[in-house]
Design an enzyme around this catalytic site. Structure first.
Site, PDB file in Angstrom:
ATOM      1  CB  SER A  35      -0.898   0.072   1.147  1.00  0.00           C
ATOM      2  OG  SER A  35      -0.222   0.385   2.401  1.00  0.00           O
ATOM      3  CE  LYS A  75      -2.683   2.112   4.943  1.00  0.00           C
ATOM      4  NZ  LYS A  75      -2.377   1.260   3.830  1.00  0.00           N
TER       5      LYS A  75
END
Length: 168
Positions: A35, A75
């Protein structure tokens, strides 16, 4: 007996200091999944600074480790409290103004923070995305992230050695 204690005491102190550092200050973290590609790759080992936000707030584009209900995820902070975030034609807009993202990322589908149920990002909350936008479990699925969920900031990759260095 005193000599044995004198001999062992430095080792005990070293172990206690290492445990203290790992629990409260810095600890290694492993990237799981794609990701954050192309910035971070699966199995990269990074150093997590747990004290980064003791006296300051997360800033836009910081790479953070977040505690979710069942896992830790890495993230990038995109939206800050009180802002309206929108992606249109792969361009980031913050409160209606285009903002250049100073890092490489995959194409971002059109998206607005309003879709998460609030006109603006709530106080003490952040919008986070992975750099691999088409393949990232992030705020678009889990909603806004509370500051209390942010474990710390990470910028230093230590393993593998050929990827050693600072990531922004």
């Amino acid at each position: 007996m005193k000599e044995k204690i004198k001999l062992v005491m430095p080792y005990i102190i070293i172990v206690l200091v290492v445990i203290f550092l790992k629990v409260y200050i810095v600890t290694p973290v492993r990237v799981n999944g794609p990701s954050m590609e192309p910035t971070l790759y699966e199995k990269d080992i990074m150093i997590l600074n747990k004290t980064a936000y003791y006296f300051s707030e997360p800033e836009r584009f910081d790479i953070v480790v977040i505690s979710t209900s069942d896992d830790y995820i890495i993230k990038r902070v995109i939206g800050l409290p009180g802002e309206v975030i929108e992606y249109k034609d792969n361009v980031l807009y913050v409160d209606g103004e285009a903002v250049e993202e100073p890092f490489e990322h995959k194409e971002t589908d059109d998206f607005s923070s309003k879709e998460l149920g609030s006109e603006t990002i709530p106080e003490d909350c952040y919008l986070v995305l992975g750099d691999n936008r088409p393949n990232s479990y992030d705020s678009r699925e889990i909603g806004f992230i509370r500051k209390s969920q942010i474990v710390g900031r990470t910028t230093l990759t230590i393993l593998p050695f050929d990827r050693f260095g600072w990531r922004e």
